[in-house]
Design a protein around this motif. Structure first.
Motif, short mmCIF file in Angstrom:
data_model
loop_
_atom_site.label_atom_id
_atom_site.label_comp_id
_atom_site.label_asym_id
_atom_site.label_seq_id
_atom_site.Cartn_x
_atom_site.Cartn_y
_atom_site.Cartn_z
N PRO A 105 0.84 -1.21 0.00
CA PRO A 105 0.00 0.00 0.00
C PRO A 105 0.88 1.26 0.00
N LEU A 106 0.52 2.20 -0.84
CA LEU A 106 1.23 3.48 -0.92
C LEU A 106 0.30 4.59 -0.46
N SER A 107 0.84 5.77 -0.46
CA SER A 107 0.03 6.92 -0.04
C SER A 107 -1.04 7.23 -1.07
N SER A 108 -2.04 7.96 -0.61
CA SER A 108 -3.11 8.46 -1.48
C SER A 108 -3.88 7.32 -2.14
N ALA A 109 -4.09 6.23 -1.41
CA ALA A 109 -4.89 5.08 -1.84
C ALA A 109 -4.25 4.30 -2.97
N ARG A 110 -3.03 4.64 -3.33
CA ARG A 110 -2.34 3.89 -4.40
C ARG A 110 -1.78 2.58 -3.84
N VAL A 111 -1.37 1.71 -4.77
CA VAL A 111 -0.81 0.43 -4.38
C VAL A 111 0.31 0.08 -5.34
N ALA A 112 1.34 -0.58 -4.81
CA ALA A 112 2.44 -1.08 -5.64
C ALA A 112 2.30 -2.59 -5.76
N LEU A 113 2.39 -3.06 -6.97
CA LEU A 113 2.36 -4.50 -7.25
C LEU A 113 3.74 -4.90 -7.75
N VAL A 114 4.33 -5.90 -7.11
CA VAL A 114 5.71 -6.28 -7.39
C VAL A 114 5.76 -7.78 -7.65
N VAL A 115 6.59 -8.17 -8.61
CA VAL A 115 6.91 -9.57 -8.82
C VAL A 115 8.38 -9.65 -9.21
N GLY A 116 9.08 -10.67 -8.67
CA GLY A 116 10.51 -10.81 -8.94
C GLY A 116 10.93 -12.26 -8.99
N ASP A 117 12.09 -12.47 -9.54
CA ASP A 117 12.60 -13.83 -9.72
C ASP A 117 14.11 -13.81 -9.52
N VAL A 118 14.58 -14.63 -8.56
CA VAL A 118 16.02 -14.79 -8.33
C VAL A 118 16.41 -16.17 -8.83
N ALA A 119 17.45 -16.21 -9.65
CA ALA A 119 17.89 -17.50 -10.20
C ALA A 119 18.39 -18.41 -9.10
N GLY A 120 18.22 -19.71 -9.31
CA GLY A 120 18.70 -20.67 -8.33
C GLY A 120 17.58 -21.21 -7.46
N HIS A 121 17.94 -22.16 -6.60
CA HIS A 121 16.98 -22.79 -5.71
C HIS A 121 17.61 -22.99 -4.34
N GLY A 122 16.75 -23.32 -3.40
CA GLY A 122 17.23 -23.61 -2.06
C GLY A 122 17.19 -22.40 -1.15
N LEU A 123 17.73 -22.61 0.06
CA LEU A 123 17.70 -21.55 1.06
C LEU A 123 18.44 -20.30 0.62
N GLN A 124 19.53 -20.48 -0.14
CA GLN A 124 20.30 -19.33 -0.58
C GLN A 124 19.45 -18.43 -1.48
N LEU A 129 -9.16 8.06 5.11
CA LEU A 129 -9.28 9.45 4.69
C LEU A 129 -7.88 10.00 4.53
N THR A 130 -7.56 10.40 3.30
CA THR A 130 -6.23 10.91 3.00
C THR A 130 -6.30 12.42 2.83
N CYS A 131 -5.40 13.11 3.50
CA CYS A 131 -5.25 14.55 3.34
C CYS A 131 -3.89 14.81 2.69
N GLU A 132 -3.88 15.54 1.56
CA GLU A 132 -2.64 15.85 0.86
C GLU A 132 -2.48 17.36 0.77
N VAL A 133 -1.26 17.81 1.01
CA VAL A 133 -0.90 19.21 0.82
C VAL A 133 0.37 19.24 -0.02
N SER A 134 0.28 19.88 -1.20
CA SER A 134 1.40 19.92 -2.14
C SER A 134 1.89 21.35 -2.29
N ASP A 135 3.21 21.46 -2.45
CA ASP A 135 3.81 22.77 -2.70
C ASP A 135 4.97 22.60 -3.66
N GLY A 136 5.58 23.69 -4.02
CA GLY A 136 6.66 23.67 -5.00
C GLY A 136 8.03 23.47 -4.43
N SER A 137 8.16 23.25 -3.13
CA SER A 137 9.47 23.08 -2.51
C SER A 137 9.89 21.61 -2.57
#
Length: 811
Positions: free
Chosen positions: A463-482, A750-758
């Motif tokens: 879950p991200l801010s402002s009701a957004r969500v990140a979906l992630v998928v990954g793959d590490v080569a190899g097998h086992g505990l390592q 309920l999300t409250c956002e305040v944006s500025d140019g800084s």
């Protein structure tokens, strides 16, 4: 005389002489032998042909015996050997017509019927052959005589009808062979199938003339159909002097013990290979049982201790007994109790000890012991009509059990490691079903069935801010505990970077830098590294090449307010999307290099998704076929998504059915699948205001926010929202200047956002008693359930989240 009718006379010359030693007649062979024509021989004294005159006394008879002037019956034995009445043998040297001396072995035969008083009426037959030829005949005769007297192998002569003509008494020295074999065929005393095979070999020798050399065939008699004897058969064709086939000679050598030794050794190697081919406890037991049948047993049973299946070491109970589970049975159906039965044994007992049961000669037992721990036992049974077990069989089963026990122990240890790896990996994955404001998700992880076991595939829902969500998928080569530990490090890094609210392409850049640094420092396993390498193996190891990690990742951010999905890929296949209208497509992702390459950019892609769309994120194990056809795998996945992700079908069921339909050859790698059905925040559930950089505008913002909360039925949150907005807007006007944006989002919070140019990020600090400021963010942290800030293209956004009243949540 036609020599073809009497091939045994081949090479023998004959002459007829009278009592005075004069040649009366001769054969063609005599002419050829002496290289003289008959006209030069007939009428000539035989004595004139001798190269040494002394040879005449050994050749011609004396007057004393009434046959001439040669030696009589009372002559000295040195004058020539006598073979019988009227017969005399001698060795002489003659001179041929071309002047060559020629040694001959001669036999003189006296013909009866003439007048003994008249020397001219007496007739004698002189038969001669070259001495070298006669020596060969005598050697052949002695060889044949001694050959049939040997007792180390069987010898038989067959005629052209494959009937026994002659044999020694040791042809088949065991039960069931008739005392006399002459005139019999092999089928008269051998099992039909054995006789057919051997006779087939002999017919081929008779027809082709090609010798048979050491063909190994079983020989079982009709009265003893057990295993019989194993014979090494050699055969060659017999022909007479003119080439007529007259039979075949066969040598039978009993190689039963050598054959059994070879079979036992081959079985040992085969069972060792079969038992070590699987890292499954039950699979190892099944492979062992199948390998023992039918070579060593008609029925093989393998019992394994119950604790082994969970990866634990077996321990006897309080009564000193160990519970074994019948794990594998090989043999005819119904020949042994079914698998799953329980057996109690005592670890101190010796299951290999001979049984007192008379049937014990047809049964063997051996313990499966590794590192001094009893893991189970193997039992073999042989049908009573077959040969009983021998000491060699017992030793063989003991060796097989010792080697198989190591394989079972390896499978047990692998089971323990695999369970730990799966538990670790599943603990790192999010719940299989999850619902947030932006999406409803369902995920499935399937470890591979290969020897490597669990691997480095993962997915995550952040879950991200402002009701957004990140979906992630990954793959590490190899097998086992390592690989699992590597996956855990990557997942933690992604979550940490996601908390910074970075854009997908920027997040992958940071993740790539992190992996590159870990590779340089040697804290990250590269593809091909052996975690079980011996100590000191790292000395002299070169630094891994960039990208040798073999890790890929796809990071997507979905905003339910704008319905925009932004994603970037580090060498990972693109996600699939099923629209609510029933169409499916793969999002056009521009994949960057795998993680760890370093120095190369990643490109973000945006796509607007309709509410109710299903996004499928997956690892390559789902689309790679055994033959490596990825395009076909992606086409099949698209079709299955269309069939199984309808709007009324729960995602959990769809994910399970998609992965359950994989063919067996597909699971050469782990499979991770994450399905996410998108949701949208209605426009009525958002409120946006632009605030001038004037402190007086703060009051208007508070009033407008309270009014909107009243419309939403969230009056309970009005007071805290006023305090939060007052602090955030006042700080934005005071420190950032310029226009300030305010947005309220009603979703699961309920999300409250305040944006500025800084671009200056706020930070919370502990204010001292004398400080006039510095308490705003601390106050906000106490009022909000969560807060943070993120960079935007125009500056930054500070956001807070408040929990909605339970009965009034919009989601």
């Amino acid at each position: 005389m036609d020599d073809r009718r009497f091939p045994f006379l081949d090479g023998v010359a004959g002459a007829l002489v009278d009592g005075r030693g004069t040649i009366v007649g001769c054969t063609d062979a005599f002419e050829d032998l002496l290289s003289l024509p008959a006209r030069a021989l007939v009428g000539r004294p035989l004595r004139d042909l001798l190269a040494r005159p002394d040879d005449w006394h050994g050749l011609h008879g004396s007057p004393g015996d009434g046959t001439g002037d040669g030696p009589g019956p009372h002559d000295s034995p040195g004058d020539g050997p006598r073979t019988g009445p009227g017969t005399r043998d001698a060795r002489v040297t003659v001179r041929t017509g071309d002047g060559r001396p020629l040694g001959l072995d001669v036999r003189v035969l006296t013909l009866h019927g003439g007048d003994p008083a008249d020397p001219g009426a007496v007739r004698q037959v002189v038969l001669g052959a070259p001495s070298a030829t006669v020596v060969g005949w005598r050697q052949d005769q002695a060889f044949t005589r001694e050959l049939f007297l040997q007792d180390r192998f069987g010898l038989a002569v067959f005629d052209t009808d494959l009937r026994v003509v002659r044999t020694n008494t040791h042809l088949l020295p065991y039960t069931g062979v008739p005392p006399t074999l002459t005139g019999l065929r092999l089928a008269d005393f051998l099992q039909p199938e054995d006789a057919v095979v051997v006779e087939g070999h002999l017919r081929e020798v008779l027809e082709t003339g090609r010798p048979l050399v050491l063909a190994e065939e079983p020989a079982r008699t009709v009265v003893d159909p057990r295993s019989g004897r194993m014979m090494a058969i050699s055969a060659f064709r017999l022909q007479d002097a003119v080439g007529t086939v007259i039979g075949v000679t066969v040598l039978f050598t009993d190689i039963t013990e050598q054959h059994r030794s070879r079979r036992r050794l081959a079985l040992l190697h085969r069972v060792t290979a079969a038992a070590g081919a699987s890292l499954s406890v039950s699979g190892t037991a099944e492979d062992l049982a199948r390998a023992l049948v039918p070579e060593l047993a008609d029925v093989a049973v393998v019992d394994i201790a119950a604790a082994v299946f969970t990866g634990d070491e077996p321990v006897a109970d309080g009564d000193g007994q160990l519970l074994l589970r019948r794990t594998a049975v090989a043999g005819p159906p119904g020949s042994s109790p079914a698998t799953g039965d329980s057996v109690l044994v005592r670890p101190g007992a010796d299951p290999a000890a001979p049984s007192e049961d008379p049937a014990g000669a047809w049964a063997l037992h051996a313990p499966l012991t590794a590192r001094g721990i009893l893991l189970g036992q193997v039992t073999t049974h042989r049908d009573r009509w077959k040969d009983p077990y021998e000491d060699g069989d017992r030793l063989l089963l003991a060796e097989i059990a010792a080697r198989s026990a190591l394989a079972v122990d390896n499978a047990r240890r692998y089971t323990r490691e695999h369970r730990a790896a799966v538990a670790l990996q599943r603990s790192l994955l999010p719940p299989s079903v999850r619902t947030v404001a932006a999406v409803t998700t369902a995920g499935v992880y399937l470890p591979t069935d290969s020897a490597g076991g669990v691997g480095g595939d993962w997915f995550d829902v952040i879950p991200l801010s402002s009701a957004r969500v990140a979906l992630v998928v990954g793959d590490v080569a190899g097998h086992g505990l390592q690989a699992t530990a590597t996956m855990g490090r990557l997942r933690t890094a992604v979550r940490t970077l996601a908390d910074l609210d970075l854009e997908p392409d920027e997040l992958l850049v940071h993740l790539d830098d992190l992996v590159s640094q870990l590779l340089i420092e040697g804290d990250f396993q590269a593809e091909g590294d052996d975690p079980a390498a011996p100590a000191g193996a790292e000395e002299g190891r070169t630094r891994p090449e960039p990208g040798s990690l073999g890790a890929t990742c796809l990071y997507a951010v979905y905003d339910p307010v704008t319905r925009c999905c932004t994603l970037a890929s580090a060498g990972h296949p693109p996600p699939a999307v099923v629209e609510p209208d029933g169409t499916a497509r793969y999002l056009p992702v521009s994949p960057g290099p795998p993680l760890g390459v370093g120095g190369l950019p990643f490109e973000a892609t945006e796509a607007v998704l309709a509410p109710g769309s299903v996004i499928a994120l997956y690892t390559d194990g789902l689309i790679e076929r055994g033959e490596g056809d990825i395009d076909e795998g992606m086409a099949e996945l698209r079709k299955r998504l269309l069939d199984l992700t309808g709007p009324d079908r729960p995602l959990r069921e769809a994910a399970a059915r998609i992965t359950a339909g994989l063919p067996p050859t597909r699971l050469r790698d782990d499979v991770a699948l994450l399905l996410a059905r998108t949701r949208a925040v209605p426009a009525a559930d958002t409120a946006v205001w632009s605030v001038e950089p004037d402190p007086a505008a703060v009051g208007r913002v508070r009033a407008d926010a309270c009014a909107r909360l009243t419309e939403w039925g969230l009056d309970d949150l009005a007071f805290t929202t006023e305090l939060i907005l007052s602090e955030l807007v006042t700080n934005a006007i005071r420190y950032a200047g310029g226009p300030v944006g305010v947005r309220l989002i009603r979703a699961d919070t309920l999300t409250c956002e305040v944006s500025d140019g800084s671009s200056t990020q706020p930070r919370m600090r502990r204010a001292r008693l004398t400080d006039e400021g510095g308490r705003g963010l601390y106050l906000i942290a106490q009022l909000a359930s969560r807060w943070g800030s993120r960079y935007t293209a125009r500056g930054k956004t500070i956001w807070t989240e408040q929990e909605l009243p339970p009965a009034r949540g919009g989601f």
